[in-house]
Design an enzyme around this catalytic site. Structure first.
Site, mmCIF file in Angstrom:
data_model
loop_
_atom_site.group_PDB
_atom_site.id
_atom_site.type_symbol
_atom_site.label_atom_id
_atom_site.label_comp_id
_atom_site.label_asym_id
_atom_site.label_seq_id
_atom_site.Cartn_x
_atom_site.Cartn_y
_atom_site.Cartn_z
ATOM 1 N N THR A 102 -0.070 7.037 1.222
ATOM 2 C CA THR A 102 0.383 8.188 0.447
ATOM 3 C C THR A 102 -0.705 8.569 -0.560
ATOM 4 O O THR A 102 -1.109 7.749 -1.391
ATOM 5 C CB THR A 102 1.691 7.865 -0.291
ATOM 6 O OG1 THR A 102 2.692 7.501 0.678
ATOM 7 C CG2 THR A 102 2.179 9.068 -1.085
ATOM 8 N N ASN A 135 10.666 4.022 -1.644
ATOM 9 C CA ASN A 135 10.628 2.817 -0.807
ATOM 10 C C ASN A 135 11.303 1.622 -1.473
ATOM 11 O O ASN A 135 11.106 0.481 -1.046
ATOM 12 C CB ASN A 135 9.182 2.475 -0.446
ATOM 13 C CG ASN A 135 8.597 3.483 0.522
ATOM 14 O OD1 ASN A 135 9.335 4.177 1.232
ATOM 15 N ND2 ASN A 135 7.281 3.571 0.567
ATOM 16 N N ARG A 178 0.791 -1.238 0.000
ATOM 17 C CA ARG A 178 0.000 0.000 0.000
ATOM 18 C C ARG A 178 0.823 1.287 0.000
ATOM 19 O O ARG A 178 0.276 2.365 0.220
ATOM 20 C CB ARG A 178 -0.986 0.027 1.183
ATOM 21 C CG ARG A 178 -2.002 -1.112 1.174
ATOM 22 C CD ARG A 178 -3.193 -0.792 2.051
ATOM 23 N NE ARG A 178 -2.804 -0.478 3.405
ATOM 24 C CZ ARG A 178 -3.547 0.240 4.250
ATOM 25 N NH1 ARG A 178 -4.717 0.707 3.864
ATOM 26 N NH2 ARG A 178 -3.136 0.486 5.468
ATOM 27 N N ASP A 179 2.125 1.192 -0.261
ATOM 28 C CA ASP A 179 2.924 2.422 -0.335
ATOM 29 C C ASP A 179 4.081 2.226 -1.320
ATOM 30 O O ASP A 179 5.232 2.544 -1.016
ATOM 31 C CB ASP A 179 3.453 2.790 1.052
ATOM 32 C CG ASP A 179 3.823 4.268 1.169
ATOM 33 O OD1 ASP A 179 3.356 5.071 0.329
ATOM 34 O OD2 ASP A 179 4.576 4.624 2.089
ATOM 35 N N LEU A 180 3.743 1.728 -2.497
ATOM 36 C CA LEU A 180 4.760 1.390 -3.493
ATOM 37 C C LEU A 180 5.168 2.636 -4.272
ATOM 38 O O LEU A 180 4.439 3.122 -5.127
ATOM 39 C CB LEU A 180 4.223 0.314 -4.445
ATOM 40 C CG LEU A 180 3.959 -1.041 -3.792
ATOM 41 C CD1 LEU A 180 3.258 -1.976 -4.772
ATOM 42 C CD2 LEU A 180 5.254 -1.653 -3.290
#
Length: 316
Positions: free
Chosen positions: A188, A151, A145-147
């Site tokens: 994000t 990261n 959920r934050d690709l």
């Protein structure tokens, strides 16, 4: 010259300096002494500090991932320290839970891609590693959920390691896949899929695929394909209206001005399926691996990738 004094020493850990960047939580560089199998080993570590009063549950989310079997494309957690009182600067007298992660000296993908797109062959090399990591998480029951580029860390051999699992949660419960809606959908904002903006909420695996589409476009072009996946966004509105020909015309014009090589038709077809506004029609991880672009694009070799990345690092 005397070595720079550590900011703090605690439980075998020396915090040396803060790592600058757009981090949700403070990140430091340091050294950590750990005894393993009666042998003492010194690690260089990146220290992620999460306030003990943090209400996001990020520390627990991260720990759940690091309790899984290690994966070659997921950053290694050396140890965790809880309720540590920091005693320097703006962090003074506050207690933090610390993640001690393997320190990777080559920064993150954003440092490279923000300076130069990598083209389809280098992107193909890296995209397979990203898929491997995400597939592993999904198979273990989790969604990231934050690709995003920030990261994805570049290790000392110029392979990728996925990091930042603060938003990583189970994608299903006893009743099946969970819908993330309201406060539990938060991540994000620019990564939110169109179904979120339409008030439907989203399924975690479909959301990860959508984020991967944005990520792949950025890898190839060094350009964010759009800002937000809603009708107010000028570029994504073309996709919502199913006028992909107009969207690609805009992208190709930008590429011509930058003197970049045109995108392959296979690449465009894959992107269209990954950024599909209707989540029920969006491509799956298995279908990505079976796509013509993934099967037919010859990835750059590791040596070629290393040379390109070192050139970007040196020239910019």
């Amino acid at each position: 010259m005397e070595p720079k004094k550590a900011l703090q020493h605690v439980e075998g850990l020396e915090i040396r300096s803060e790592i600058n960047g757009n981090h949700l939580y403070p990140v430091f560089q340091g050294e950590y002494v750990k005894t393993e199998a009666e042998k003492t080993k010194l690690y260089k570590v990146a220290i992620k500090a999460m306030h003990c009063l943090d209400i996001r549950g990020s520390f627990d989310n991260e720990c759940r991932i690091f309790n899984l079997k290690p994966h070659k494309n997921i950053v290694k957690c050396i140890d965790t320290l809880k309720n540590v009182e920091l005693a320097f600067g703006r962090f003074s007298k506050s207690k933090y839970n610390l993640l001690l992660l393997e320190y990777l000296p080559n920064n993150d993908l954003f440092e490279y891609v923000s300076k130069s797109g990598l083209g389809e062959r280098v992107a193909r090399f890296y995209f397979e590693q990203i898929l491997d990591a995400i597939e592993y998480l999904h198979n273990e029951g989790f969604v990231h959920r934050d690709l995003k580029l920030e990261n994805l860390l570049v290790d000392n051999k110029f392979n990728l390691q996925l990091t930042d699992f603060g938003y990583c949660v189970l994608h299903s419960d006893d009743t099946g896949p969970k819908v993330f809606k309201g406060s539990v959908s938060i991540t994000t904002e620019d990564l939110m899929p169109p179904e979120h903006y339409e008030g439907q909420g989203y399924y975690g695996q479909q959301m990860d695929i959508f984020s991967l589409g944005k990520l792949l476009m950025s890898l190839v072009l060094g350009l964010f394909p759009f800002r937000k996946a809603n009708k107010e966004d000028r570029l994504y509105s073309m996709i919502l209206n199913d006028t992909w020909h107009l969207y690609w015309r805009k992208i190709e014009l930008w590429m011509t001005n930058k003197k970049l090589e045109s995108l392959s038709s296979n690449f465009k077809r894959l992107i269209e399926r990954m950024l599909e506004p209707n989540p029920k029609l969006r491509i799956t991880l298995k279908e990505i691996r079976e796509s013509e672009w993934f099967l037919e694009t010859k990835p750059s070799t590791l040596e070629e990738v290393k040379a390109i990345m070192l050139k970007i690092k040196k020239e910019n």
